[in-house]
Design an enzyme around this catalytic site. Structure first.
Site, PDB file in Angstrom:
ATOM      1  N   ASN A 131     -15.279 -41.740  27.839  1.00 44.90           N
ATOM      2  CA  ASN A 131     -15.557 -43.171  27.690  1.00 44.90           C
ATOM      3  C   ASN A 131     -14.837 -43.793  26.508  1.00 44.90           C
ATOM      4  OD1 ASN A 131     -17.279 -45.635  28.228  1.00 44.90           O
ATOM      5  ND2 ASN A 131     -17.894 -45.175  26.129  1.00 44.90           N
ATOM      6  N   ASP A 226     -19.941 -51.583  29.735  1.00 44.64           N
ATOM      7  CA  ASP A 226     -18.676 -50.871  29.578  1.00 44.64           C
ATOM      8  C   ASP A 226     -18.552 -50.357  28.143  1.00 44.64           C
ATOM      9  OD1 ASP A 226     -16.091 -49.927  29.741  1.00 44.64           O
ATOM     10  OD2 ASP A 226     -15.149 -51.882  29.913  1.00 44.64           O
ATOM     11  N   ASP A 234      -9.619 -48.235  28.016  1.00 41.54           N
ATOM     12  CA  ASP A 234      -9.377 -49.254  29.037  1.00 41.54           C
ATOM     13  C   ASP A 234      -8.736 -48.583  30.249  1.00 41.54           C
ATOM     14  OD1 ASP A 234      -8.743 -51.409  30.588  1.00 41.54           O
ATOM     15  OD2 ASP A 234      -7.353 -52.325  29.162  1.00 41.54           O
ATOM     16  N   ASP A 263     -19.973 -37.142  30.369  1.00 45.49           N
ATOM     17  CA  ASP A 263     -20.795 -37.856  29.412  1.00 45.49           C
ATOM     18  C   ASP A 263     -20.708 -39.357  29.694  1.00 45.49           C
ATOM     19  OD1 ASP A 263     -22.348 -37.809  26.856  1.00 45.49           O
ATOM     20  OD2 ASP A 263     -20.640 -38.991  26.147  1.00 45.49           O
ATOM     21  N   HIS A 267     -20.957 -45.801  31.749  1.00 37.42           N
ATOM     22  CA  HIS A 267     -20.280 -46.674  30.795  1.00 37.42           C
ATOM     23  C   HIS A 267     -18.773 -46.750  30.999  1.00 37.42           C
ATOM     24  CE1 HIS A 267     -23.963 -47.155  28.499  1.00 37.42           C
ATOM     25  NE2 HIS A 267     -24.138 -45.852  28.572  1.00 37.42           N
ATOM     26  N   GLU A 293     -24.023 -37.778  33.500  1.00 39.54           N
ATOM     27  CA  GLU A 293     -25.137 -38.262  32.685  1.00 39.54           C
ATOM     28  C   GLU A 293     -25.268 -39.758  32.943  1.00 39.54           C
ATOM     29  OE1 GLU A 293     -26.184 -39.096  27.997  1.00 39.54           O
ATOM     30  OE2 GLU A 293     -24.140 -39.159  28.774  1.00 39.54           O
TER      31      GLU A 293
END
Length: 530
Positions: A131, A226, A234, A263, A267, A293
């Site tokens: 992320n 996000d 990005d 992970d 998001h 997750e």
């Protein structure tokens, strides 16, 4: 209930339907069990890969088939657990960020763990942090707007320049494994302006127009989730996508992986996640295991995400954990409700069930304290039933370190519950959920894993329940595998017997003459090197 069936349920159907005499039944596959191989306070002594390699043979003996290893990539410090990810391609190989090894150890030790796991046929699951990036090498100036932390769609400032930690040159590694360097335009947001030492959520503006948050994320909280932390990757940038996809292939080959744990899956872009999976399939072949997750306490968003992922994915069953938490902390709660609104109830093939993790252990952001008395209940419910893919937590098996240490859970009975899954939890499942405070079930066994088991638990007074194990069991003498129920149970001529357990306790009854009964004994929980 999902119309699809688990491996054990499918085997039970074959048992009941039968097969032609000239078409022998296939062997019943061993129950899969995952082990989370770390807890948050694991000592930062750079020896954890060695610990796990030493533990693999014993873990395999009691039923572990896959090992979830912590983030193995270089982070911001040698004491970090790795979620503040710096360099995906440094597995403890390059002297950078004040250390060559990570908290967990040198790459050479990780390779030894890989080889040990392969020798014992234990698959490795890599904890992938995709992320964000953290601990940049340099600052860069870029134009941003501030957004409301409670609604990331709301802009609360005019555009202006900040000095953000957004430049990653990986100088020690250089171009080995990847030539990609990261700059401000590879990120959509950050949280720190070095120029004025101000912390905020900054949405980065492109050269000509403002970037937008990804829409293929969880949008049910904070307007758009996000952005989570650090420098937010990005995935609308093709260079970012290609570098991370190529890393996935590289690390899978380097470590002989069975799959990935993602992970913060809610998001970052689910579209990119599908690209990542497709790239692995096309490059290295299919057959991977993926678990995400996705922290939600109710099942709807999890089902929606699985639909978006075309069901090639599993998620941790956080609604089941919430049920464990609520029921275990409410006196004499109705145990019959334990699976209500859970992923393992609605999508059993896509549910990874668990009792504790590094995120929920005491002191963590999403702490969910399960009382000691209930841990054996919860583990019996995920290990000895047909549905779901259970994950056992390092801290429950070996204990928790840190400022508030804790001993192994279940009063030392967890290894017995794990071994009971490996040996006896097979075949048709018959539930006896007819009492709010005393529930039980039977596993009938299969043609080649014949023994089966009977499980009983009570969260009130001493429990007893008549349960049917099969007329073919008549006359057998069953005893409790766990140390909490005494005496024998004799199966009647009609296949029924009265099983019992003490108050606030669990019992797991198995034929006294069952294969493997001599394997239950002391399990060494002293994993830490002296």
């Amino acid at each position: 209930m999902d119309s699809r069936r688990s491996i054990n349920q499918q085997e039970s159907m074959r048992e009941s339907i039968g097969t032609p005499e000239d078409d022998p039944k296939p062997p019943t596959p061993e129950n899969p069990t995952m082990f989370q191989g770390f807890e948050w306070h694991t000592p930062a002594d750079q020896h954890h890969w060695d610990r796990l390699a030493g533990a693999v043979p014993k873990l395999k003996e009691i039923g572990i088939t896959t090992l979830w290893i912590p983030p193995a990539c270089k982070s911001g410090s040698p004491s970090s657990n790795g979620y503040d990810i710096y360099d995906l391609y440094d597995l403890g190989e390059f002297d950078h960020k004040w250390s060559r090894p990570t908290k967990w150890g040198h790459k050479e030790s990780l390779i030894r763990l890989r080889d040990t796991a392969k020798h014992h046929n234990v698959g490795l699951i890599f904890d992938a942090v995709l992320n964000h990036k953290a601990n940049a090498d340099h600052t860069e100036r870029c134009r941003v707007v501030e957004v409301n932390p409670e609604d990331r769609n709301e802009v609360i400032s005019e555009p202006y320049e900040i000095e953000g930690w957004l430049s990653f040159d990986f100088s020690t590694r250089g171009d080995r494994y990847s030539q990609m360097k990261y700059h401000w335009y590879h990120f959509s947001g950050t949280d720190w302006n070095q120029e004025n030492q101000k912390k905020a959520i900054y949405k980065i503006i492109g050269d000509n127009e403002e970037k937008e948050w990804c829409q293929k994320v969880d949008t049910s909280e904070l307007g758009n989730y996000d952005y989570l932390m650090f420098a937010n990757l990005d995935y609308s940038n093709p260079d970012v996508c290609n570098d991370v996809k190529n890393w996935g292939v590289w690390v899978a080959q380097e470590l002989g992986l069975k799959g990935f744990r993602f992970d913060a899956a809610r998001h970052f872009s689910s579209d990119f996640l599908k690209e990542f999976i497709d790239h692995l399939d096309k490059t290295l072949g299919e057959g991977w295991f993926f678990v995400g997750e996705y922290w939600k306490g109710y099942v709807g968003p999890l089902e929606k995400f699985l639909d978006e992922m075309d069901h090639r994915f599993t998620l941790f069953d956080t609604p089941l954990l919430e049920n464990f938490f609520m029921i275990s902390n409410f006196p004499y709660a109705d145990l019959r409700l334990i699976f209500g609104g859970t992923l393992v109830q609605s999508r059993p093939l896509n549910a990874v069930t668990f009792v504790t993790s590094h995120d929920t252990q005491p002191g963590q952001d999403v702490e969910r304290t399960i009382p000691d008395y209930f841990k054996p209940f919860a583990y019996a419910l995920i290990l000895l039933r047909a549905e779901g893919y259970p994950c056992v937590f390092f801290g429950d098996l070996y204990g928790i370190k840190g400022h508030d240490p804790a001993p192994p859970a279940c009063s030392g009975a967890l290894p017995s519950l794990m071994l009971a899954r490996k040996l006896y939890a097979y075949g048709e499942q018959n539930d006896f959920f007819d009492d709010p405070n005393c529930i039980g079930w039977i596993r009938r066994g299969t043609h080649d894993r014949k023994d089966g088991c009977a499980v009983l638990m009570s969260n009130f007074e001493d429990g007893k329940k008549r349960m049917f194990v099969g007329e073919n069991r008549r006359g057998e003498i069953w005893t409790d595998l766990l140390p909490w129920s005494e005496g024998d149970v004799k199966i009647g001529d009609d296949g029924w017997a009265e099983f019992r357990c003490y108050a606030m306790s669990v019992s797991v009854w198995v034929n006294k003459a069952a294969e493997g009964r001599d394997r239950f004994g002391d399990f060494d929980t002293n994993i830490y090197l002296e």
